[in-house]
Scaffold this motif. Sequence first.
Motif, mmCIF file in Angstrom:
data_model
loop_
_atom_site.group_PDB
_atom_site.id
_atom_site.type_symbol
_atom_site.label_atom_id
_atom_site.label_comp_id
_atom_site.label_asym_id
_atom_site.label_seq_id
_atom_site.Cartn_x
_atom_site.Cartn_y
_atom_site.Cartn_z
ATOM 1 N N LEU A 39 -1.395 -16.334 41.954
ATOM 2 C CA LEU A 39 0.080 -15.768 41.701
ATOM 3 C C LEU A 39 0.531 -15.422 40.247
ATOM 4 O O LEU A 39 0.803 -14.376 40.057
ATOM 5 N N GLU A 40 -0.291 -16.135 39.195
ATOM 6 C CA GLU A 40 0.235 -15.596 38.008
ATOM 7 C C GLU A 40 -0.506 -14.451 37.392
ATOM 8 O O GLU A 40 -0.125 -13.849 36.521
ATOM 9 N N ASP A 41 -1.654 -13.934 38.343
ATOM 10 C CA ASP A 41 -2.423 -12.873 37.872
ATOM 11 C C ASP A 41 -1.814 -11.674 38.678
ATOM 12 O O ASP A 41 -2.299 -10.579 38.627
ATOM 13 N N LEU A 42 -0.976 -11.923 39.682
ATOM 14 C CA LEU A 42 -0.380 -10.494 40.173
ATOM 15 C C LEU A 42 0.277 -9.721 39.557
ATOM 16 O O LEU A 42 1.270 -10.111 38.583
ATOM 17 N N GLN A 43 0.125 -8.457 39.490
ATOM 18 C CA GLN A 43 0.925 -7.661 38.755
ATOM 19 C C GLN A 43 1.362 -6.437 39.485
ATOM 20 O O GLN A 43 0.373 -5.929 40.244
ATOM 21 N N TYR A 44 2.434 -5.983 39.731
ATOM 22 C CA TYR A 44 3.130 -4.846 40.448
ATOM 23 C C TYR A 44 3.633 -3.620 39.332
ATOM 24 O O TYR A 44 5.027 -3.558 39.627
ATOM 25 N N PRO A 45 2.964 -2.835 39.054
ATOM 26 C CA PRO A 45 3.421 -1.993 37.997
ATOM 27 C C PRO A 45 4.443 -0.851 38.725
ATOM 28 O O PRO A 45 4.009 -0.594 39.942
ATOM 29 N N GLU A 46 5.231 -0.461 38.002
ATOM 30 C CA GLU A 46 6.034 0.764 38.713
ATOM 31 C C GLU A 46 6.107 1.906 37.608
ATOM 32 O O GLU A 46 6.394 1.654 36.504
ATOM 33 N N TYR A 47 5.736 3.077 38.028
ATOM 34 C CA TYR A 47 5.406 4.019 37.159
ATOM 35 C C TYR A 47 6.760 5.135 37.367
ATOM 36 O O TYR A 47 6.949 5.529 38.481
ATOM 37 N N VAL A 48 7.679 5.245 36.230
ATOM 38 C CA VAL A 48 8.894 5.813 36.527
ATOM 39 C C VAL A 48 8.732 7.233 35.779
ATOM 40 O O VAL A 48 8.390 7.529 34.530
ATOM 41 N N PHE A 49 9.082 8.284 36.303
ATOM 42 C CA PHE A 49 9.233 9.806 36.297
ATOM 43 C C PHE A 49 10.672 10.105 36.030
ATOM 44 O O PHE A 49 11.285 9.925 36.779
ATOM 45 N N ASP A 50 10.918 11.173 34.965
ATOM 46 C CA ASP A 50 12.233 11.530 34.670
ATOM 47 C C ASP A 50 12.589 12.657 35.411
ATOM 48 O O ASP A 50 13.713 12.962 35.909
ATOM 49 N N GLU A 51 11.573 13.428 36.184
ATOM 50 C CA GLU A 51 11.600 14.571 36.931
ATOM 51 C C GLU A 51 10.743 14.621 38.094
ATOM 52 O O GLU A 51 9.775 13.933 38.068
ATOM 53 N N LEU A 78 -1.852 -0.158 35.105
ATOM 54 C CA LEU A 78 -2.684 0.223 36.027
ATOM 55 C C LEU A 78 -3.981 -0.637 36.702
ATOM 56 O O LEU A 78 -4.139 -1.089 37.542
ATOM 57 N N ALA A 79 -4.460 -1.221 35.415
ATOM 58 C CA ALA A 79 -5.609 -2.401 35.737
ATOM 59 C C ALA A 79 -4.714 -3.278 36.355
ATOM 60 O O ALA A 79 -5.535 -3.870 37.228
ATOM 61 N N GLY A 80 -3.554 -3.959 36.040
ATOM 62 C CA GLY A 80 -2.948 -4.967 36.827
ATOM 63 C C GLY A 80 -2.815 -4.390 38.315
ATOM 64 O O GLY A 80 -2.837 -5.001 39.266
ATOM 65 N N GLY A 81 -2.438 -3.510 38.481
ATOM 66 C CA GLY A 81 -2.009 -2.953 39.769
ATOM 67 C C GLY A 81 -3.589 -2.923 40.584
ATOM 68 O O GLY A 81 -3.348 -3.007 41.613
#
Length: 174
Positions: A39-51, A78-81
Motif C-alpha cells: 500500500l505504501e508504494d501505490l501512487q495515483y498521479p493526475e495530470y491536469v491540463f489548463d486547456e 509517471l513512474a509511480g503510475g
Amino acid sequence: MSDGTEERNEVDGRDEVDDSDEPDADGDGADDHDHALPLEDLQYPEYVFDEGEIGEYGGFDLSADLDREEIRTWLEDLAGGLASHDVAVESPDGYVTLGVAPEGVEMRFDPDDDCVGEFEFSVQMRAKAMFVADDPDGEKVGARGGKGFIPIEALTTDDEKFRCYNWVEDPTDP
C-alpha cells in the motif's frame, strides 16, 4: 502446489503463472502476485491540463508547456503510475482514469548544422479507460475518489474476468 497454468494479462500483456493453490508468505492462502505493490508504494498521479477536452469515452489530445522542474515531476509521477498501473488526466472539460501498462519508448533527435535540435522522448502504453466524467470537479471513483470502483463479485469470486480492470465495460457509468 502450482499447476503451472499461464494466463496472458489483458492490460499489460505479461504471462502470469497461476499459483493460487500455494499459500502466501504469511500462510493465509491469499494470492500474492509479483506485480502487487505494498500500500505504501501505490501512487495515483493526475495530470491536469489548463486547456482541452476529454471525449465521451476518455479520448484526448492534450499538451502543456512545462519547465524543467515540472517535467521532472511529471516523469516521477509517471513512474509511480506505471508501478501502480493507474494514471488520470484532467482538463477543464473532463476527467479520465486509465489502467496502464508499458509497451515501449521512442526517441528522436534531428540536429541542424549547429548540432542543435529538438530531442523527443515518447513513452507508449496500452491503456483502458476505467472511469470517465465530463465534470473534472465532480465525484470521482476508485483510488482518487475513495469509493465504489470494484464490483462486489470481484471480492467474492476467483473469476479471472476481474483482473486488471478488464471487467469495466462502460467507464462512463461506474
